[in-house]
Design a protein around this motif. Structure first.
Motif, PDB file in Angstrom:
ATOM      1  N   ASP A   1       2.312  72.284  96.116  1.00 12.36           N
ATOM      2  CA  ASP A   1       1.377  71.311  95.549  1.00 12.36           C
ATOM      3  C   ASP A   1       1.756  70.977  94.108  1.00 12.36           C
ATOM      4  OD1 ASP A   1      -0.965  69.683  95.361  1.00 12.36           O
ATOM      5  OD2 ASP A   1      -2.020  71.331  94.391  1.00 12.36           O
ATOM      6  N   VAL A   2       2.019  72.006  93.319  1.00 10.02           N
ATOM      7  CA  VAL A   2       2.361  71.808  91.906  1.00 10.02           C
ATOM      8  C   VAL A   2       3.712  71.102  91.774  1.00 10.02           C
ATOM      9  CG1 VAL A   2       2.999  73.019  89.783  1.00 10.02           C
ATOM     10  CG2 VAL A   2       0.959  73.713  91.038  1.00 10.02           C
ATOM     11  N   VAL A   3       4.692  71.507  92.579  1.00  9.52           N
ATOM     12  CA  VAL A   3       6.035  70.912  92.477  1.00  9.52           C
ATOM     13  C   VAL A   3       6.006  69.428  92.841  1.00  9.52           C
ATOM     14  CG1 VAL A   3       8.347  70.894  93.506  1.00  9.52           C
ATOM     15  CG2 VAL A   3       7.325  73.048  92.799  1.00  9.52           C
ATOM     16  N   LEU A   4       5.277  69.080  93.894  1.00 12.58           N
ATOM     17  CA  LEU A   4       5.198  67.668  94.287  1.00 12.58           C
ATOM     18  C   LEU A   4       4.558  66.820  93.188  1.00 12.58           C
ATOM     19  CD1 LEU A   4       4.218  67.990  98.064  1.00 12.58           C
ATOM     20  CD2 LEU A   4       6.365  67.136  97.142  1.00 12.58           C
ATOM     21  N   CYS A   5       3.522  67.346  92.549  1.00 12.27           N
ATOM     22  CA  CYS A   5       2.889  66.620  91.430  1.00 12.27           C
ATOM     23  C   CYS A   5       3.843  66.510  90.240  1.00 12.27           C
ATOM     24  CB  CYS A   5       1.605  67.326  91.000  1.00 12.27           C
ATOM     25  SG  CYS A   5       0.276  67.217  92.210  1.00 12.27           S
ATOM     26  N   TYR A   6       4.569  67.571  89.984  1.00 12.67           N
ATOM     27  CA  TYR A   6       5.526  67.585  88.875  1.00 12.67           C
ATOM     28  C   TYR A   6       6.648  66.564  89.108  1.00 12.67           C
ATOM     29  CZ  TYR A   6       8.791  69.671  85.463  1.00 12.67           C
ATOM     30  OH  TYR A   6       9.655  69.894  84.411  1.00 12.67           O
ATOM     31  N   LEU A   7       7.145  66.484  90.343  1.00 14.15           N
ATOM     32  CA  LEU A   7       8.188  65.501  90.670  1.00 14.15           C
ATOM     33  C   LEU A   7       7.659  64.078  90.547  1.00 14.15           C
ATOM     34  CD1 LEU A   7       9.856  67.266  93.748  1.00 14.15           C
ATOM     35  CD2 LEU A   7      10.811  67.031  91.448  1.00 14.15           C
ATOM     36  N   GLU A   8       6.402  63.891  90.913  1.00 11.79           N
ATOM     37  CA  GLU A   8       5.779  62.568  90.757  1.00 11.79           C
ATOM     38  C   GLU A   8       5.680  62.207  89.272  1.00 11.79           C
ATOM     39  OE1 GLU A   8       4.271  59.024  92.040  1.00 11.79           O
ATOM     40  OE2 GLU A   8       5.001  60.660  93.318  1.00 11.79           O
ATOM     41  N   PHE A   9       5.387  63.196  88.456  1.00 13.66           N
ATOM     42  CA  PHE A   9       5.340  62.988  87.010  1.00 13.66           C
ATOM     43  C   PHE A   9       6.708  62.576  86.462  1.00 13.66           C
ATOM     44  CE2 PHE A   9       6.556  65.245  83.097  1.00 13.66           C
ATOM     45  CZ  PHE A   9       5.792  64.555  82.158  1.00 13.66           C
ATOM     46  N   LEU A  10       7.774  63.206  86.966  1.00 14.43           N
ATOM     47  CA  LEU A  10       9.127  62.933  86.465  1.00 14.43           C
ATOM     48  C   LEU A  10       9.673  61.589  86.940  1.00 14.43           C
ATOM     49  CD1 LEU A  10      10.851  66.412  86.979  1.00 14.43           C
ATOM     50  CD2 LEU A  10      10.095  65.419  84.822  1.00 14.43           C
ATOM     51  N   SER A  11       9.130  61.081  88.026  1.00 13.72           N
ATOM     52  CA  SER A  11       9.691  59.900  88.687  1.00 13.72           C
ATOM     53  C   SER A  11       9.994  58.717  87.759  1.00 13.72           C
ATOM     54  CB  SER A  11       8.770  59.471  89.832  1.00 13.72           C
ATOM     55  OG  SER A  11       9.338  58.393  90.531  1.00 13.72           O
ATOM     56  N   PRO A  12       9.040  58.239  86.926  1.00 15.43           N
ATOM     57  CA  PRO A  12       9.347  57.073  86.079  1.00 15.43           C
ATOM     58  C   PRO A  12      10.445  57.338  85.057  1.00 15.43           C
ATOM     59  CG  PRO A  12       7.211  57.999  85.491  1.00 15.43           C
ATOM     60  CD  PRO A  12       7.634  58.660  86.755  1.00 15.43           C
ATOM     61  N   PHE A  13      10.542  58.580  84.590  1.00 13.71           N
ATOM     62  CA  PHE A  13      11.562  58.913  83.595  1.00 13.71           C
ATOM     63  C   PHE A  13      12.945  59.004  84.245  1.00 13.71           C
ATOM     64  CE2 PHE A  13       7.519  60.991  82.391  1.00 13.71           C
ATOM     65  CZ  PHE A  13       7.182  60.138  81.347  1.00 13.71           C
ATOM     66  N   VAL A  14      12.966  59.424  85.506  1.00 11.22           N
ATOM     67  CA  VAL A  14      14.221  59.422  86.267  1.00 11.22           C
ATOM     68  C   VAL A  14      14.660  57.982  86.520  1.00 11.22           C
ATOM     69  CG1 VAL A  14      15.298  60.003  88.476  1.00 11.22           C
ATOM     70  CG2 VAL A  14      13.808  61.668  87.341  1.00 11.22           C
ATOM     71  N   GLU A  15      13.740  57.152  86.922  1.00 12.72           N
ATOM     72  CA  GLU A  15      14.070  55.758  87.229  1.00 12.72           C
ATOM     73  C   GLU A  15      14.592  55.016  86.004  1.00 12.72           C
ATOM     74  OE1 GLU A  15      10.572  54.076  88.916  1.00 12.72           O
ATOM     75  OE2 GLU A  15      10.640  55.344  90.718  1.00 12.72           O
ATOM     76  N   GLU A  16      14.104  55.375  84.818  1.00 13.75           N
ATOM     77  CA  GLU A  16      14.549  54.712  83.583  1.00 13.75           C
ATOM     78  C   GLU A  16      16.056  54.839  83.367  1.00 13.75           C
ATOM     79  OE1 GLU A  16      10.738  54.928  80.512  1.00 13.75           O
ATOM     80  OE2 GLU A  16      12.325  56.426  80.412  1.00 13.75           O
TER      81      GLU A  16
END
Length: 618
Positions: free
Chosen positions: A172-187
């Motif tokens: 649960d925590v990892v999936l939320c954390y990856l969602e948090f990182l998503s826009p910064f990865v896309e940049e």
């Protein structure tokens, strides 16, 4: 005029202090309406109190408030959104991250992820330092998540792991954390047509570092297995989804996974050499090195090296699970890939956690079974990792509590020898016979040795072959022993003894004394005296003891403990006493084993005598 300005400033300060006091009062009494009035309806604009308000609001975004005061929780979140939209992002970031000490609440952590993401996106593009501080703080919460428990479940039962609270929390925590990182990865993603990708970009390196940290914990101990062909209609586990999303993000930042693993491995090797060098210097000047040298190595390790568990887990996910294969170049041959990944396989197999051990088994299986027979020369065995892996396979087959893993190791163990030349195989066989004390493993290995001898004899090989002649005799001397003479525990040694007898019977039938193609008949007189004779006496003695025990059990008499002790061991723990019917079954099974030994022994001696008589007759 100056006086009027001072009065105005003082009034604003008073208003801000009043607003802050009102916010604290509303939060204290869970007054949602009052909180909305002060912040949202009055459109609070004085940023001097935003820091404290942000801290107060963040502190109340807890799981307890979500469950017991849902409307208040939602109000805090709405107010926080307003503060983020109107406040100074750099100040708000620090205010929110101050709550790191109380991140034990996962709900609060997930809310903070959402808020921090909004704050960071408001910062200018050059946000490397802010992102670094943020990820270091957030990753501390993930590192604090307890390791997933080991339940030693087999195959289909492993689906139940998803119901384990520690696994549910981690995914649960990892999936939320990856969602948090998503826009910064896309940049900074390779897939983003608006940017010129460079793997040396600070933000790329930072994101790769923290994504790789997830592989060492918690994914290292999670079951990510999924077979698309077999499980096409079945849902993927959350652990598998975590792995897929992580690899997808990593693939956007790293064009070549193998280069990443190889570079980090070289750094680790350089670090080891540096430590050796500084250790030598330490002997010459111990006090100076304590002040200077140790810190240097520590900084390098902590700041620049990705954990070895992360590298191993990435190799497993890509090679064994087939995720991100496009980022793994196909220019390396199978032998190199196996050789390179042996340290990772070793670290997996050494771990006592069944899910981690399974990763080692699956990775070894994937890399080994594509290598043709006779691919490695015996010089390859100068690399100690091969012997380490062989010993770990033996240890796993004999001591691992997980039945699936034990069974999976058997074909890998059997095929491990086949990768090497005849000299290499013989060297490995002798290593097992010299070092392994487990009867079942020795018996199985001797059966493999027999198959190799049979293959060579069919090709017309003579005593000069490494598997025949003096080497064959030496192998027999290693395995054809009755360690305690007539008092030897034949049940404990039954697998080895039966394999020896079967091998001898095969050689008696296959190799005529007159030809002595294998050199076996030179050993036979010694074998008859030092193996057959004590074995026959041991069988007679064991049968006598067990028949008496069987008679006592049937009469209901207690068994003498010096003869037979009944217990069942599971996972190293002894279970309760067995019933009388079970005791009878155990004794009868033992007697059947003794009868089998006796039958094969008698038949082998009979065949050998017949072969010797035929030579004399001619």
């Amino acid at each position: 005029m100056d006086h009027l300005m001072d009065v105005e400033v003082m009034e604003k300060a008073a208003d801000a202090e009043t607003a802050l006091k009102q916010v604290k009062e509303c939060i204290k009494f869970k007054d949602s309406k009052g909180l909305k009035t002060v912040i949202l309806e009055h459109k609070l604009k004085d940023q001097s109190v935003f820091w404290e308000i942000a801290s107060e609001l963040t502190a109340n975004l807890t799981e307890e408030n979500l469950e017991q005061h849902e409307y208040f929780f939602e109000t805090c979140q709405r107010c926080m959104n307003y503060v983020i939209a109107n406040g100074n992002p750099k100040e708000l970031l620090l205010a929110v991250l101050e709550q790191a000490d109380s991140f034990k609440d996962d709900q609060k952590f997930k809310c903070i992820l959402e808020n921090v993401q909004k704050i960071l996106l408001k910062l200018p593009n050059k946000r490397h330092h802010s992102l670094d501080v943020t990820l270091e703080t957030l990753s501390a919460h993930i590192e604090a998540i307890p390791q997933a428990k080991d339940h030693n479940l087999d195959h289909e039962e492993r689906k139940l792991l998803e119901m384990d609270p520690s696994v549910m929390r981690a995914t649960d925590v990892v999936l939320c954390y990856l969602e948090f990182l998503s826009p910064f990865v896309e940049e900074v993603s390779m897939r983003n047509p608006k940017v010129t990708f460079s793997k040396s970009t600070p933000q790329v390196q930072l994101l790769v570092k923290y994504l790789m940290k997830l592989l060492s914990h918690p994914l290292y101990h999670l079951d990510m297995t999924f077979k698309p062909k077999e499980q096409e209609e079945k849902e993927k586990s959350y652990s598998r989804v975590c792995a897929e999303r992580l690899i997808d993000q990593l693939a956007q930042l790293c064009p070549n996974f193998f280069a990443l693993i190889e570079d980090e491995t070289k750094k680790r090797s350089m670090q080891a050499k540096l430590k050796e060098s500084e250790a030598r210097e330490d002997e010459e000047n111990e006090e100076l090195e304590e002040e200077e040298g140790d810190d240097k190595v520590k900084d390098w390790k902590e700041d620049k090296l990705i954990p070895e568990e992360s590298l191993a887990c990435l190799s497993y996910i890509v090679l064994a699970e087939g995720l991100g294969l496009d980022q793994m170049p196909a220019v390396y041959n199978h032998k190199f890939m196996l050789r390179f990944h042996l340290p990772f396989i070793k670290s997996f197999l050494e771990d006592q956690h069944s899910i981690v051990k399974l990763k080692g088994v699956l990775l070894l299986e994937k890399l080994m079974f594509v290598i043709p027979p006779m691919s490695f020369t015996h010089y390859e065995l100068d690399n100690d990792f091969y012997k380490d892996i062989l010993n770990l396979l033996i240890s796993t087959m004999t001591h691992c509590q997980n039945k699936d893993i034990r069974k999976s190791c058997v074909p890998i163990f059997s095929n491990f020898f086949g990768m090497f030349s005849l000299q290499g195989r013989h060297r490995l066989y002798e290593t097992v016979f010299n070092t392994c004390k487990h009867s079942g493993v020795v018996g199985h290995t001797l059966s493999l040795y027999k198959e190799q001898v049979d293959s060579l004899l069919k090709k017309g090989e003579g005593p000069d072959n490494i598997f025949l002649g003096k080497n064959l005799i030496r192998v027999f001397k290693l395995v054809s022993v009755i360690p305690d003479g007539v008092t030897t525990d034949l049940l404990e040694n039954s697998d080895r003894i039966l394999s020896v007898l079967n091998f001898v019977r095969y050689l008696v039938l296959r190799d005529k004394p007159a030809e002595n193609q294998t050199g076996f008949w030179e050993l036979y007189p010694n074998l008859d005296k030092e193996f057959f004779e004590p074995l026959r006496q041991a069988i007679i003695l064991s049968k006598g003891h067990y028949n008496l025990d069987l008679e006592d059990v049937r009469k209901g008499n207690p068994l003498p403990t010096e003869n037979t002790e009944f217990s069942v061991n599971v996972g190293g723990e002894r279970l309760g006493p067995v019933s009388r019917e079970q005791q009878i079954q155990v004794i009868e099974s033992a007697l059947n084993t003794f009868d089998m030994m006796d039958s094969i022994l008698s038949r082998t001696i009979e065949l050998a005598d017949a072969q010797k008589r035929s030579v004399k007759a001619n």
